[in-house]
Design a protein around this motif. Structure first.
Motif, short mmCIF file in Angstrom:
data_model
loop_
_atom_site.label_atom_id
_atom_site.label_comp_id
_atom_site.label_asym_id
_atom_site.label_seq_id
_atom_site.Cartn_x
_atom_site.Cartn_y
_atom_site.Cartn_z
N GLN A 23 0.93 -1.04 -0.03
CA GLN A 23 -0.29 0.04 -0.01
C GLN A 23 0.64 1.33 0.11
OE1 GLN A 23 -3.10 -0.46 -0.53
NE2 GLN A 23 -3.34 -2.53 0.12
N ASN A 24 0.45 2.34 -0.54
CA ASN A 24 1.14 3.79 -0.65
C ASN A 24 0.66 4.23 0.63
OD1 ASN A 24 2.21 2.92 -3.10
ND2 ASN A 24 0.60 4.10 -4.09
N ILE A 25 -0.21 4.02 1.29
CA ILE A 25 -0.36 4.77 2.63
C ILE A 25 -0.37 3.57 3.93
CG2 ILE A 25 -2.43 5.89 4.08
CD1 ILE A 25 -3.77 6.67 1.27
N ARG A 46 21.64 8.35 7.89
CA ARG A 46 22.71 7.50 7.55
C ARG A 46 22.62 6.90 6.40
NH1 ARG A 46 23.20 4.04 13.20
NH2 ARG A 46 24.07 5.79 14.40
N SER A 47 21.45 6.82 5.60
CA SER A 47 21.34 6.24 4.37
C SER A 47 21.35 7.11 2.87
CB SER A 47 20.13 5.17 4.35
OG SER A 47 18.88 5.74 4.39
N GLY A 48 20.67 8.26 3.26
CA GLY A 48 20.61 9.35 2.26
C GLY A 48 19.22 9.22 1.67
N GLN A 49 18.30 8.29 2.30
CA GLN A 49 17.01 8.11 1.80
C GLN A 49 16.17 9.44 1.66
OE1 GLN A 49 15.85 5.71 -0.17
NE2 GLN A 49 17.72 4.01 0.24
N SER A 50 15.52 9.44 0.79
CA SER A 50 14.21 10.66 0.86
C SER A 50 13.24 10.43 1.76
CB SER A 50 13.98 11.03 -0.62
OG SER A 50 15.00 11.24 -1.42
N ILE A 51 13.39 11.05 3.02
CA ILE A 51 12.26 11.03 4.00
C ILE A 51 11.92 12.29 4.35
CG2 ILE A 51 11.70 9.83 5.98
CD1 ILE A 51 13.43 7.69 5.71
N TYR A 52 10.76 12.56 4.27
CA TYR A 52 10.27 13.97 4.66
C TYR A 52 9.15 13.91 5.78
CZ TYR A 52 12.29 14.65 0.02
OH TYR A 52 13.19 14.45 -0.92
N GLN A 53 9.26 15.02 6.55
CA GLN A 53 7.99 15.07 7.64
C GLN A 53 7.16 16.33 7.35
OE1 GLN A 53 9.44 15.68 11.48
NE2 GLN A 53 7.37 15.59 12.41
N TRP A 54 5.80 16.16 7.44
CA TRP A 54 5.11 17.27 7.26
C TRP A 54 4.68 17.87 8.55
CZ3 TRP A 54 -0.23 18.13 8.74
CH2 TRP A 54 -0.69 19.27 8.15
N PHE A 89 11.09 9.13 -5.60
CA PHE A 89 10.88 8.32 -4.34
C PHE A 89 10.76 9.13 -3.27
CE2 PHE A 89 12.93 6.43 -0.83
CZ PHE A 89 12.04 5.28 -0.77
N GLY A 90 10.06 8.81 -2.24
CA GLY A 90 9.93 9.72 -1.07
C GLY A 90 9.19 8.85 -0.26
N ILE A 91 9.32 9.13 1.06
CA ILE A 91 8.53 8.91 2.34
C ILE A 91 8.10 9.89 3.03
CG2 ILE A 91 8.37 7.45 4.46
CD1 ILE A 91 10.14 5.35 3.13
N TYR A 92 6.85 10.17 3.07
CA TYR A 92 6.41 11.54 3.80
C TYR A 92 5.64 11.08 5.22
CZ TYR A 92 7.35 13.29 -0.99
OH TYR A 92 7.91 13.56 -2.05
N LEU A 93 6.14 11.63 5.93
CA LEU A 93 5.81 11.23 7.49
C LEU A 93 4.57 12.27 7.85
CD1 LEU A 93 9.03 10.45 9.43
CD2 LEU A 93 7.33 8.92 8.11
N GLY A 113 -3.33 6.49 -2.61
CA GLY A 113 -3.18 5.29 -2.37
C GLY A 113 -3.44 4.38 -3.61
N ARG A 114 -4.13 4.55 -4.37
CA ARG A 114 -4.29 4.06 -5.86
C ARG A 114 -3.48 4.24 -6.70
NH1 ARG A 114 -10.56 5.38 -5.11
NH2 ARG A 114 -11.15 3.56 -3.66
N ALA A 115 -2.51 4.97 -6.67
CA ALA A 115 -1.38 5.49 -7.51
C ALA A 115 -0.55 4.01 -7.79
CB ALA A 115 -0.62 6.41 -7.24
N LYS A 116 -0.36 3.86 -9.37
CA LYS A 116 0.60 2.71 -9.57
C LYS A 116 1.53 3.41 -10.54
CE LYS A 116 -2.08 -0.44 -7.38
NZ LYS A 116 -1.53 -0.30 -6.10
N GLY A 117 2.90 2.84 -10.33
CA GLY A 117 3.97 3.36 -11.42
C GLY A 117 5.23 3.21 -10.47
N GLY A 118 6.31 3.58 -11.43
CA GLY A 118 7.61 3.16 -10.88
C GLY A 118 8.11 4.11 -9.86
N ASN A 119 7.49 5.18 -9.45
CA ASN A 119 8.09 5.98 -8.67
C ASN A 119 7.18 5.85 -7.15
OD1 ASN A 119 5.90 7.06 -9.72
ND2 ASN A 119 6.28 9.29 -9.50
N GLU A 120 8.16 5.26 -6.32
CA GLU A 120 7.44 4.98 -4.85
C GLU A 120 7.20 6.19 -4.12
OE1 GLU A 120 6.83 1.86 -2.94
OE2 GLU A 120 6.97 0.88 -4.63
N ARG A 121 5.86 6.19 -3.90
CA ARG A 121 5.74 7.29 -2.86
C ARG A 121 4.79 6.87 -1.81
NH1 ARG A 121 4.12 10.43 -7.76
NH2 ARG A 121 2.53 8.93 -7.17
N LYS A 122 5.19 7.03 -0.47
CA LYS A 122 4.56 6.38 0.71
C LYS A 122 4.26 7.50 1.44
CE LYS A 122 5.45 1.73 -0.24
NZ LYS A 122 4.45 0.76 -0.42
N VAL A 123 2.80 7.51 2.03
CA VAL A 123 2.66 8.44 2.91
C VAL A 123 2.08 7.92 4.25
CG1 VAL A 123 0.51 10.21 3.85
CG2 VAL A 123 1.30 9.92 1.28
#
Length: 162
Positions: A23-25, A46-54, A89-93, A113-123
């Motif tokens: 799931q994306n959510i 540590r990892s350099g991953q794209s993680i954001y907070q709102w 790509f991004g994880i949004y907290l 939540g229904r988005a499909k595709g190559g660019n992973e975005r997780k809320v």
């Protein structure tokens, strides 16, 4: 050093659980919200991953580089539109954001939540016991996270016991 290693493994496992979700959510239910955000921040550094907070007062900001903010994202609806349009790509907290789960945000979350595709975005919603609106439950995965503090061994009658 051992504590640092276990902390990085803990934050890596939490990140992996979120990424592994179909799931994306994702809802992370925890009693220690600040600890979960700290785990994501530590992993981002540590990892350099794209993680954001709102946050209400500043909008979307990077956990890796705190001064990097997305302009025009203070309102949750604007932040969700930004996430929908992002091609990266991004994880949004979203921490303790249950009060914001109303129209038009629900419609935008449904699109994410229904988005499909190559660019992973997780809320990722983080909170105590979050109740998602019924229309979002089918596209939401619930995870629970509690840090288990290891018991320190102690010497009793000449033997080490836990």
């Amino acid at each position: 050093m051992n504590v640092e290693t276990s902390d990085s493994q803990l934050s890596s496992r939490l990140f992996d659980r979120v990424i592994a979700s179909k799931q994306n959510i994702v809802v992370v239910e925890t009693t220690d919200v600040a600890d979960v955000v700290a785990q994501f921040r530590q992993f981002a550094l540590r990892s350099g991953q794209s993680i954001y907070q709102w946050q209400d007062d500043i909008g979307i900001s990077s956990l890796r580089e705190g001064e990097v903010r997305v302009p025009g994202s203070k309102r949750m609806a604007d932040a969700l539109r930004y996430i929908l349009q992002s091609m990266h790509f991004g994880i949004y907290l979203f921490v303790e954001a249950e009060g914001h789960l109303r129209p038009p945000n629900i419609g935008l979350l449904r699109q994410i939540g229904r988005a499909k595709g190559g660019n992973e975005r997780k809320v990722v919603f983080i909170g105590g016991s979050l109740t998602m609106p019924d229309s979002l439950e089918e596209i939401t995965e619930h995870l629970s996270f509690e840090r288990v503090m290891p018991q320190r061994p102690r010497l009793r009658d000449g033997r080490w016991v836990i």
